[in-house]
Design a protein around this motif. Structure first.
Motif, short mmCIF file in Angstrom:
data_model
loop_
_atom_site.label_atom_id
_atom_site.label_comp_id
_atom_site.label_asym_id
_atom_site.label_seq_id
_atom_site.Cartn_x
_atom_site.Cartn_y
_atom_site.Cartn_z
N PHE A 58 -0.03 6.66 6.91
CA PHE A 58 0.66 5.37 6.96
C PHE A 58 1.43 5.20 8.27
N TYR A 59 2.08 6.25 8.75
CA TYR A 59 2.80 6.12 10.01
C TYR A 59 1.81 5.79 11.13
N GLY A 60 0.68 6.46 11.13
CA GLY A 60 -0.35 6.18 12.12
C GLY A 60 -0.81 4.74 12.06
N ALA A 61 -1.05 4.24 10.87
CA ALA A 61 -1.46 2.84 10.72
C ALA A 61 -0.38 1.89 11.22
N LEU A 62 0.87 2.20 10.91
CA LEU A 62 1.97 1.34 11.33
C LEU A 62 2.12 1.26 12.85
N VAL A 63 1.91 2.38 13.54
CA VAL A 63 2.08 2.36 14.99
C VAL A 63 0.80 1.96 15.72
N GLY B 68 8.51 1.54 1.05
CA GLY B 68 7.46 0.73 1.65
C GLY B 68 7.37 0.80 3.16
N GLU B 69 8.04 1.77 3.75
CA GLU B 69 7.95 1.95 5.20
C GLU B 69 8.02 3.43 5.53
N SER C 199 4.83 15.18 -3.77
CA SER C 199 6.10 15.90 -3.69
C SER C 199 7.24 14.89 -3.79
N ASP C 200 8.41 15.39 -4.13
CA ASP C 200 9.59 14.52 -4.16
C ASP C 200 9.87 13.96 -2.78
N PHE C 201 9.70 14.79 -1.75
CA PHE C 201 9.91 14.33 -0.38
C PHE C 201 8.98 13.15 -0.05
N GLU C 202 7.72 13.31 -0.34
CA GLU C 202 6.75 12.25 -0.05
C GLU C 202 7.09 10.98 -0.84
N ARG C 203 7.46 11.14 -2.09
CA ARG C 203 7.81 10.00 -2.94
C ARG C 203 9.02 9.26 -2.36
N GLU C 204 10.01 10.03 -1.92
CA GLU C 204 11.22 9.42 -1.35
C GLU C 204 10.89 8.66 -0.07
N VAL C 205 10.08 9.24 0.80
CA VAL C 205 9.72 8.59 2.06
C VAL C 205 8.96 7.29 1.81
N LEU C 206 8.00 7.33 0.91
CA LEU C 206 7.11 6.18 0.71
C LEU C 206 7.69 5.10 -0.20
N SER C 207 8.67 5.42 -1.01
CA SER C 207 9.14 4.48 -2.04
C SER C 207 9.73 3.19 -1.50
N ASP D 258 0.84 -1.21 0.00
CA ASP D 258 0.00 0.00 0.00
C ASP D 258 0.86 1.25 0.00
N ILE D 259 1.93 1.22 0.79
CA ILE D 259 2.82 2.38 0.88
C ILE D 259 3.57 2.59 -0.44
N VAL D 260 4.09 1.52 -1.01
CA VAL D 260 4.79 1.63 -2.30
C VAL D 260 3.84 2.14 -3.38
N THR D 261 2.63 1.64 -3.40
CA THR D 261 1.64 2.10 -4.37
C THR D 261 1.36 3.59 -4.19
N ALA D 262 1.24 4.03 -2.94
CA ALA D 262 0.99 5.45 -2.67
C ALA D 262 2.15 6.31 -3.13
N SER D 263 3.36 5.76 -3.11
CA SER D 263 4.52 6.55 -3.54
C SER D 263 4.40 6.94 -5.01
#
Length: 170
Positions: free
Chosen positions: A106-111, A44-45, A34-42, A24-29
């Motif tokens: 995603f961070y919220g879901a993970l924690v 998968g965590e 933004s480039d920042f968001e893409r880098e964070v999500l790419s 789900d995270i990779v798909t969202a990337s």
């Protein structure tokens, strides 16, 4: 002569299973804003430091437009207090895009739900294990009580809010 090169898995890849949110995270990337968001999500965590950076960028964006946003820690996540002003909510919404909007979800879901379990069941189990709800309190009871607005315990008790914010912690 044929030469074959075999790549080795890193010890992290071999020893740590991927989160149930990985795909789900990779798909969202791929639809990142933004480039920042893409880098964070790419990868998968979403790490705590990446989440913190997203919040800092969110606050900086709003401040740059004359709106004060104060992050208030609530468990592992933040809620936000907005400064006064007619455009504060609009600026906050605009600044969340590419900073906190996807990353925080995603961070919220993970924690809050690291196993990607049924949230209603997790909350019910948390209420029971925290001692607020009766022993054996389950999803069906929690759902019925939520729909009726009548709980067999004090819904103003701080444990109620804690279980909603972080049901996996109990």
């Amino acid at each position: 002569m044929l030469s074959v090169s075999l790549g080795a898995c890193s010890s992290k890849e071999a020893s740590e299973p991927r989160s149930p949110y990985y795909s789900d995270i990779v798909t969202a990337s791929r639809t990142a804003d933004s480039d920042f968001e893409r880098e964070v999500l790419s990868d998968g965590e979403v790490t705590r430091s990446e989440y913190e950076e997203s919040v800092a960028r969110y606050v900086k964006c709003a401040n740059g437009q004359g709106v004060t946003i104060n992050p208030v820690k609530q468990g592992d996540l933040y809620t936000y207090e907005l400064g006064a002003g007619a455009s504060a909510e609009k600026v906050a919404d605009e600044c969340s895009v590419g900073t906190t909007q996807k990353i925080e979800a995603f961070y919220g879901a993970l924690v809050q739900n690291p196993t990607k379990g049924d949230m209603m069941q997790l909350i019910a189990a948390c209420l029971s294990s925290s001692g607020l709800a009766p022993k054996g309190y389950d999803k069906a009871a929690f759902t019925a009580d939520s729909e009726s607005g009548s709980f067999p315990f004090d819904a103003e008790d701080p444990r109620f809010g804690e279980c909603h914010l972080d049901p996996a912690s109990h």
